[in-house]
Design a protein around this motif. Structure first.
Motif, mmCIF file in Angstrom:
data_model
loop_
_atom_site.group_PDB
_atom_site.id
_atom_site.type_symbol
_atom_site.label_atom_id
_atom_site.label_comp_id
_atom_site.label_asym_id
_atom_site.label_seq_id
_atom_site.Cartn_x
_atom_site.Cartn_y
_atom_site.Cartn_z
ATOM 1 N N MET A 166 -6.010 -3.815 -1.726
ATOM 2 C CA MET A 166 -7.387 -3.900 -1.949
ATOM 3 C C MET A 166 -7.798 -5.482 -1.768
ATOM 4 O O MET A 166 -8.320 -6.120 -2.683
ATOM 5 N N LYS A 209 -15.686 -0.376 -0.415
ATOM 6 C CA LYS A 209 -16.160 0.656 0.162
ATOM 7 C C LYS A 209 -15.129 1.857 0.210
ATOM 8 O O LYS A 209 -15.386 2.899 -0.257
ATOM 9 N N ARG A 210 -13.888 1.556 0.235
ATOM 10 C CA ARG A 210 -12.761 2.554 0.035
ATOM 11 C C ARG A 210 -12.505 2.749 -1.605
ATOM 12 O O ARG A 210 -12.246 3.948 -1.753
ATOM 13 N N ASP A 226 -14.391 6.414 -2.539
ATOM 14 C CA ASP A 226 -13.738 7.538 -2.443
ATOM 15 C C ASP A 226 -12.920 8.040 -3.602
ATOM 16 O O ASP A 226 -12.529 9.318 -3.625
ATOM 17 N N TYR A 227 -12.693 7.253 -4.573
ATOM 18 C CA TYR A 227 -12.080 7.715 -5.963
ATOM 19 C C TYR A 227 -12.804 8.389 -6.725
ATOM 20 O O TYR A 227 -14.157 8.023 -6.900
ATOM 21 N N GLU A 281 0.834 -1.372 0.132
ATOM 22 C CA GLU A 281 0.118 0.132 -0.139
ATOM 23 C C GLU A 281 0.958 1.246 0.075
ATOM 24 O O GLU A 281 1.948 1.344 0.866
ATOM 25 N N LYS A 302 -14.751 -4.059 2.701
ATOM 26 C CA LYS A 302 -13.862 -2.654 3.247
ATOM 27 C C LYS A 302 -13.173 -2.044 1.890
ATOM 28 O O LYS A 302 -13.139 -1.056 1.731
ATOM 29 N N SER A 303 -12.514 -3.026 0.916
ATOM 30 C CA SER A 303 -11.840 -2.381 -0.131
ATOM 31 C C SER A 303 -13.016 -1.837 -1.177
ATOM 32 O O SER A 303 -12.439 -0.766 -1.473
#
Ligand SMILES: [Zn+2]
Ligand SMILES: [Zn+2]
Length: 218
Positions: A136, A183-184, A187-188, A120, A180-181
């Protein structure tokens, strides 16, 4: 057809029984390029690089499933100086590629050693291009997306597909991590083009609207 976004040249092949997309990503300024996922048809990948007059200087892996790594022995022979990068959490899958292959009825030769363990936040340079490593996990423990922010482009492996997501019922998969991945990923920016490990390319905006795994909690 190749896609050209500023300095980025992107082309792909669809290979093997799982119809896996494998990519060549190059810098039009320096002519350096990476193969993203050595999944099959090594000669075809090398021919793409030649067609665009690109020099393959490295191989990047979105993850270590057998349909994404099967051509690495042949690619490593043709490109012995090209480092191979993989997230360390997929080491187990990578080391057991021949057994993984047997499980899917897919013969795979032992793979060349990984050169670079990525994680990461790493920034990978391909000529003038910069790709961020986004870890991810979920489909596999070490799944990553290569994010070319300046070019609004993601090579997403099997994290997300057009209208769908990668399987989370395989050895090493984890549905909670996948949740979770994804969901993240929301944000992009919507304008981000997504080039997946399987199926057609799409945009993050389209997936935020139309992909049930991204548009809602599950
Ligand atoms: Zn996979
Ligand atoms: Zn795959």
């Amino acid at each position: 057809m190749p896609t050209i976004q500023g300095a980025l040249i992107l082309d792909h092949l669809t290979v093997g029984p799982f119809q896996t997309n494998v990519y060549v990503v190059g810098c039009s300024h320096t002519k350096e390029a990476a193969i993203i996922d050595g999944g099959g048809d090594a000669q075809g990948l090398l021919a793409i690089a030649e067609k665009h007059e690109l020099n393959i200087t490295q191989i990047l892996q979105t993850h270590a499933h057998v349909d994404h790594v099967a051509a690495l022995p042949e690619l490593n022979k043709a490109l012995p100086n090209a480092p191979i990068s993989l997230h360390k959490a997929d080491k187990m899958l990578y080391d057991h590629a021949p057994e993984q292959g047997a499980m899917f009825g897919y013969p795979v030769n032992p793979l060349p050693s990984v050169t670079t363990w990525i994680e990461e936040g790493d920034i990978i340079e391909i000529g003038d291009l910069r790709a961020q490593v986004l870890w991810m996990p979920g489909h596999s423990p070490g799944s990553v997306i290569f994010y070319f922010e300046e070019q609004d482009t993601m090579i997403s492996g099997d994290v997300i597909f057009y209208g769908s997501m990668g399987r989370v019922d395989l050895p090493g998969s984890n549905p909670e991590d996948m949740r979770k991945s994804l969901k993240r990923l929301r944000d992009y920016p919507d304008a981000t083009r997504i080039y997946s490990g399987h199926g057609p390319d799409t945009s993050l905006g389209r997936e935020k609207q139309g992909n049930p795994f991204l548009s809602q909690d599950w």
